[in-house]
Design a protein around this motif. Structure first.
Motif, PDB file in Angstrom:
ATOM      1  N   GLN A  83       0.848  -1.200   0.000  1.00  0.00           N
ATOM      2  CA  GLN A  83       0.000   0.000   0.000  1.00  0.00           C
ATOM      3  C   GLN A  83       0.876   1.240   0.000  1.00  0.00           C
ATOM      4  O   GLN A  83       1.584   1.505   0.968  1.00  0.00           O
ATOM      5  CB  GLN A  83      -0.932   0.011   1.219  1.00  0.00           C
ATOM      6  N   THR A  85       0.931   5.505  -1.171  1.00  0.00           N
ATOM      7  CA  THR A  85       0.064   6.614  -1.550  1.00  0.00           C
ATOM      8  C   THR A  85       0.885   7.710  -2.209  1.00  0.00           C
ATOM      9  O   THR A  85       2.098   7.781  -2.043  1.00  0.00           O
ATOM     10  CB  THR A  85      -0.673   7.207  -0.334  1.00  0.00           C
ATOM     11  N   SER A  89      -2.159   9.849  -7.026  1.00  0.00           N
ATOM     12  CA  SER A  89      -2.637   8.485  -7.273  1.00  0.00           C
ATOM     13  C   SER A  89      -4.159   8.443  -7.303  1.00  0.00           C
ATOM     14  O   SER A  89      -4.833   9.140  -6.544  1.00  0.00           O
ATOM     15  CB  SER A  89      -2.134   7.545  -6.174  1.00  0.00           C
ATOM     16  N   PRO A  93      -8.086   3.610  -1.091  1.00  0.00           N
ATOM     17  CA  PRO A  93      -7.585   2.788   0.023  1.00  0.00           C
ATOM     18  C   PRO A  93      -8.374   1.492   0.206  1.00  0.00           C
ATOM     19  O   PRO A  93      -7.879   0.528   0.787  1.00  0.00           O
ATOM     20  CB  PRO A  93      -7.726   3.706   1.239  1.00  0.00           C
TER      21      PRO A  93
END
Ligand code: HEC
Length: 144
Positions: A83, A85, A89, A93
């Motif tokens: 994961q 960020t 982007s 989530p």
């Protein structure tokens, strides 16, 4: 005169660079997954343009695009697993909260690409619906 045009060129390049820097992700994990999606998008476009008649059917080009699409969709899960960020982007989530579903949707896109028969225009047309549906299913759920 020559000098002036050099200055104009330099400032144009600077503006272009700034625009690029603002819109492009900087996180390496995000860059890698966006690059993968660009490859997915480019190859889907090659097939889609043939299916819609925007481009002439070319069996060799269709076979190459299919092979690259199969290979690229097989990498989706690996490229999204971590994961990461980035302000630009478009990944939601929810991907990592519903990881198994995301992987299933990546698998469905890979299965649709694998199932496409690239040998004739009609079979490419027939296969594009499944591919388009698989892209849409994931983007609707997991892309901003
Ligand atoms: C399993 C989920 C999933 C599947 C399947 C999927 N995508 Fe994506 N796609 C994403 C996510 C998430 C993003 C946003 C990534 C980001 O910005 O970090 C994205 C982004 C993109 C982008 C934008 C890349 C850029 O320049 O920013 C394109 C183009 C794209 N996808 C095309 C496709 C096409 C065409 C298909 C079907 C063949 C497809 N995708 C299938 C999840 C998926």
């Amino acid at each position: 005169m020559k000098r002036l045009s050099k200055i104009i060129l330099a400032s144009t390049l600077l503006t272009a660079t700034m625009a690029f820097a603002k819109d492009a992700p900087k996180d390496p994990t995000v860059i890698a997954r966006v690059e993968l999606m660009k490859i997915v998008g480019m190859n889907t476009k090659v097939l889609g343009d043939m299916a819609s008649g925007k481009a002439a059917f070319d069996a060799a080009a269709a076979a190459t695009a299919k092979a690259q699409l199969v290979a690229a969709t097989a990498e989706i899960a690996a490229k999204f697993e971590v994961q990461a960020t980035d302000p630009v982007s478009e990944a939601k989530p929810e991907i990592w909260a519903n990881w198994d579903d995301f992987v299933a949707k990546a698998g469905a896109a890979n299965a649709a690409a694998t199932a496409l028969d690239a040998s004739t225009l009609d079979s490419v047309k027939a296969g594009m619906a499944g591919i388009g549906g698989a892209c849409k299913a994931c983007h609707t759920a997991y892309r901003l």
